[in-house]
Design an enzyme around this catalytic site. Structure first.
Site, PDB file in Angstrom:
ATOM      1  N   ASP A  87      37.511  32.245 -32.986  1.00  0.00           N
ATOM      2  CA  ASP A  87      37.344  33.143 -31.848  1.00  0.00           C
ATOM      3  C   ASP A  87      38.223  34.372 -32.109  1.00  0.00           C
ATOM      4  O   ASP A  87      38.677  34.601 -33.235  1.00  0.00           O
ATOM      5  CB  ASP A  87      37.715  32.400 -30.558  1.00  0.00           C
ATOM      6  CG  ASP A  87      36.978  32.919 -29.332  1.00  0.00           C
ATOM      7  OD1 ASP A  87      36.912  34.144 -29.171  1.00  0.00           O
ATOM      8  OD2 ASP A  87      36.476  32.102 -28.530  1.00  0.00           O
ATOM      9  N   ASP A 201      29.344  38.265 -28.749  1.00  0.00           N
ATOM     10  CA  ASP A 201      29.714  37.809 -27.411  1.00  0.00           C
ATOM     11  C   ASP A 201      29.949  39.027 -26.519  1.00  0.00           C
ATOM     12  O   ASP A 201      29.956  40.168 -27.004  1.00  0.00           O
ATOM     13  CB  ASP A 201      30.985  36.953 -27.542  1.00  0.00           C
ATOM     14  CG  ASP A 201      31.306  36.179 -26.275  1.00  0.00           C
ATOM     15  OD1 ASP A 201      30.418  36.031 -25.422  1.00  0.00           O
ATOM     16  OD2 ASP A 201      32.455  35.727 -26.156  1.00  0.00           O
ATOM     17  N   GLU A 204      26.643  41.660 -22.537  1.00  0.00           N
ATOM     18  CA  GLU A 204      25.726  41.895 -21.408  1.00  0.00           C
ATOM     19  C   GLU A 204      25.479  43.385 -21.105  1.00  0.00           C
ATOM     20  O   GLU A 204      24.423  43.679 -20.550  1.00  0.00           O
ATOM     21  CB  GLU A 204      26.260  41.179 -20.157  1.00  0.00           C
ATOM     22  CG  GLU A 204      26.142  39.679 -20.196  1.00  0.00           C
ATOM     23  CD  GLU A 204      27.130  39.004 -21.141  1.00  0.00           C
ATOM     24  OE1 GLU A 204      26.853  37.891 -21.593  1.00  0.00           O
ATOM     25  OE2 GLU A 204      28.179  39.597 -21.450  1.00  0.00           O
ATOM     26  N   ARG A 283      25.320  35.739 -26.694  1.00  0.00           N
ATOM     27  CA  ARG A 283      25.439  35.217 -25.334  1.00  0.00           C
ATOM     28  C   ARG A 283      24.360  35.811 -24.420  1.00  0.00           C
ATOM     29  O   ARG A 283      23.708  35.118 -23.679  1.00  0.00           O
ATOM     30  CB  ARG A 283      26.837  35.500 -24.753  1.00  0.00           C
ATOM     31  CG  ARG A 283      27.058  34.802 -23.406  1.00  0.00           C
ATOM     32  CD  ARG A 283      28.497  34.828 -22.980  1.00  0.00           C
ATOM     33  NE  ARG A 283      28.897  36.120 -22.426  1.00  0.00           N
ATOM     34  CZ  ARG A 283      30.132  36.399 -22.023  1.00  0.00           C
ATOM     35  NH1 ARG A 283      31.094  35.499 -22.154  1.00  0.00           N
ATOM     36  NH2 ARG A 283      30.433  37.584 -21.524  1.00  0.00           N
ATOM     37  N   ASP A 299      29.749  29.874 -20.969  1.00  0.00           N
ATOM     38  CA  ASP A 299      31.016  29.147 -20.782  1.00  0.00           C
ATOM     39  C   ASP A 299      30.875  28.003 -19.774  1.00  0.00           C
ATOM     40  O   ASP A 299      31.237  28.141 -18.603  1.00  0.00           O
ATOM     41  CB  ASP A 299      32.099  30.118 -20.315  1.00  0.00           C
ATOM     42  CG  ASP A 299      32.392  31.196 -21.350  1.00  0.00           C
ATOM     43  OD1 ASP A 299      31.947  31.035 -22.498  1.00  0.00           O
ATOM     44  OD2 ASP A 299      33.046  32.187 -21.011  1.00  0.00           O
ATOM     45  N   HIS A 357      32.887  23.756 -28.668  1.00  0.00           N
ATOM     46  CA  HIS A 357      33.664  24.994 -28.454  1.00  0.00           C
ATOM     47  C   HIS A 357      34.528  24.819 -27.213  1.00  0.00           C
ATOM     48  O   HIS A 357      34.056  24.354 -26.185  1.00  0.00           O
ATOM     49  CB  HIS A 357      32.692  26.170 -28.292  1.00  0.00           C
ATOM     50  CG  HIS A 357      33.353  27.486 -28.021  1.00  0.00           C
ATOM     51  ND1 HIS A 357      34.519  27.878 -28.637  1.00  0.00           N
ATOM     52  CD2 HIS A 357      32.998  28.506 -27.203  1.00  0.00           C
ATOM     53  CE1 HIS A 357      34.848  29.094 -28.211  1.00  0.00           C
ATOM     54  NE2 HIS A 357      33.945  29.483 -27.331  1.00  0.00           N
TER      55      HIS A 357
END
Length: 601
Positions: A87, A201, A204, A283, A299, A357
């Site tokens: 990450d 990630d 959006e 994502r 998540d 994860h």
């Protein structure tokens, strides 16, 4: 668009604007509806073979030393692991396309070591580009500024939001120059750290301030006549201003496509850099993202409810043309328990994309941290998955070429059975494997449907996940190993479930697992297997050398009524056992040639 279901039955559509193009797909059955939909949005990409192995990630692997130890402990405990992830811990001041010189100074060397083990390596890549580094010290921003790649605010200045590195600018992936700049950034970083996949990630796009650090103008785009029930109550909550300017239009018109545009840019750039199949995980999603990327369900919390919800989430993405999908195994937020993590690993072994994860503050959940019984159950689930990878890869081939689903809801396979319409606690792989996971704490029995509409109660102690083969199907498998690099060289075996009439059929798609467009270029092997009249015959319909040197080591046949007098493999007597299942061992039949296995009752 907000869509509400009414009991009438009716749908209410409310749009924030734009032009609505409505497509009606008439079927007549669920599978043909999906195929018709994918003919509009595009068929999914063919994943690299290794990406179907087990992936392990955590926010909080703070150094290369820690990351190496995780891999070491996984393999020392005999857990298959194909892909180790990092990450944002790896990044210098949390800026992408950098690595921390103190904690990850030998990152290139670590990646090289993983490659020598037959493993792959993936790291996270957020779209937010740090905008506060001193001039000349952070090329992604400096070059992006020169090439004018960043989204502007309503007054024409670069819009600055806030993500992990602090103030950030956002690339406009609808602009061709941005896609070239993004490829240059990836190429430059890959020349230093030869990563095998990219995890996009926060796309959006997410921002920690509303709209921008300067807020947003008070206009119709920021405050439209109608606002759907979004978190925060405004369209710019947790993201950038709707009135922000992109190459194609305002962000208001393009917001939902940001992740898709980034996935497209990343896939194309990484393909050019690697010269082979890229792996991208996103994502954010939008129709047709399955052509460029895998997706995970975000998540999720470490609890039983989220374990159950993950099944319909994965199945929905399957219907949307995104077959390579999974949820964070054992949960991302909060602390898992041993029992929950075992059951999640058993279910996760049948997510098309399998990744454990975990978030930084939580208790560790790598398989090796649990008790010996739990570890044995997890190892068993992982080895089962690895043995099934040739079958899973063949399902992905059919998804890529024919718009078939990989993880499949029961109603798609049994559209005339009304019982199957509401089942979201079981699913199929293709048409032949039924997966019935345990989804309740403390449960050791599991209730489920057969397509005949019967309820049956099956034992499922902690070390068991119920997987059933449908009659009439042949499943190609391979001896598992700690990586797909190793397992791909192992002997194959077949699991045959004869129909009541004594017949079964199966197939295998096989190539090098990583080259581009192998199907389109005819650069692959395709073998069918047919069982009937007390024999199994292989028929290699296409060969390209990928199966050379690989053998069939054995098979098991369900539905043979009694112990055979003998078994012949290509005319020679073979070792066999019979306890309700005919098991043939010690074979060495070349997979690239026709073979026949016969038994005499």
């Amino acid at each position: 668009v907000e869509v509400m279901l009414q009991p009438t039955p009716a749908l209410t559509w409310v749009s924030t604007g734009g032009i609505l193009d409505l497509y009606i797909f008439l079927g007549p059955n669920p599978q043909s509806v999906i195929r018709q939909y994918l003919q509009v949005i595009g068929y999914p990409t063919m994943p690299p073979y290794w990406s179907l192995g087990f992936h392990l990630c955590r926010w909080g692997y703070t150094t290369t030393t820690t990351t190496r130890k995780v891999v070491e402990r996984m393999h020392n405990a005999s857990f298959p692991l194909d892909v180790q992830w990092n990450d944002l811990d790896y990044a210098d001041k949390r800026r992408i396309f950098t690595y921390d010189p103190w904690r990850f100074g030998d990152l290139p060397q670590m990646v090289k070591e993983f490659h020598e083990r037959g493993m792959k390596y993936i790291l996270i890549l957020d779209p937010g580009i740090s905008s506060t580094s001193p001039s000349g010290t952070y090329p992604p921003f400096d070059h992006g500024l020169k090439r004018d790649v960043f989204i502007k605010n309503a007054t024409g200045n670069i819009l600055i939001g806030k993500v992990w590195p602090g103030p950030t600018a956002f690339p406009d992936f609808t602009y061709p120059e941005t896609r070239k700049w993004w490829e240059d950034c990836i190429r430059d970083f890959h020349s230093k750290v030869p990563v095998d996949g990219l995890w996009i990630d926060m796309n959006e796009p997410a921002s920690f301030v509303q709209g921008s650090v300067e807020g947003c103008p008070d206009n119709d785009l920021e405050n439209p006549p109608y606002t759907p029930r979004v978190v925060g109550g405004q369209l710019n909550s947790g993201t950038i201003c709707m009135s922000a300017q992109q190459n194609l239009s305002t962000h208001y018109n393009l917001h939902n496509m940001y992740g898709l545009a980034e996935a497209y840019a990343t896939n194309r750039a990484f393909t050019n850099v690697l010269g082979k199949r890229p792996f991208v995980l996103s994502r954010s999603s939008y129709p047709s993202i399955g052509r460029y990327s895998a997706v995970w369900t975000g998540d999720v919390r470490s609890d039983w409810e989220q374990l159950r919800f993950s099944i319909p989430a994965v199945l929905q993405f399957s219907l949307f043309g995104v077959p390579l999908v999974g949820a964070d195994i054992c949960g991302f937020g909060g602390n898992t328990t041993e029992e929950l993590c075992v059951r999640w690993m058993q279910l996760g072994a049948f997510y098309p994309f399998m990744r454990n994860h975990n978030d930084k503050p939580n208790a560790p959940q790598e398989p090796y941290v649990f008790g010996q019984k739990a570890q044995a159950a997890m190892r068993s689930a992982l080895n089962l998955r690895y043995s099934l990878l040739p079958f899973l890869y063949t399902l992905f081939h059919h998804a890529h070429t024919s718009a078939d689903t990989v993880a499949r809801p029961l109603f798609m396979e049994f559209p005339t059975d009304p019982n199957c319409q509401t089942i979201d606690r079981q699913f199929l792989w293709g048409s032949s494997l039924l997966i019935s996971p345990v989804l309740e704490e403390g449960a050791v029995d599991h209730l489920f449907f057969f397509s005949l509409g019967q309820y049956l109660l099956l034992p499922a102690p902690l070390d068991t996940i119920n997987v059933h083969v449908k009659e009439g199907h042949i499943i190609p498998q391979q001896e598992p190993a700690l990586t797909t690099t190793a397992s791909r060289r192992n002997p194959f075996f077949l699991t045959v479930a004869l129909s009541a009439g004594g017949w079964a059929w199966g197939d295998l798609f096989w190539d090098d697992g990583e080259s581009l467009d192998t199907y389109e270029m005819g650069n692959y092997c395709y073998v069918t297997f047919i069982a009937g009249e007390s024999q199994i015959v292989s028929d290699p319909l296409r060969l390209n050398g990928a199966l050379d040197g690989l053998i069939l080591g054995g098979l098991q046949v369900f539905g043979v009524p009694s112990s055979p007098h003998y078994v012949l493999a290509n005319g020679d007597f073979s070792v066999c056992f019979f306890t309700q299942v005919l098991t043939v061992t010690s074979l060495a039949l070349p997979m690239s040639e026709v073979f026949t296995v016969q038994w005499a009752l």
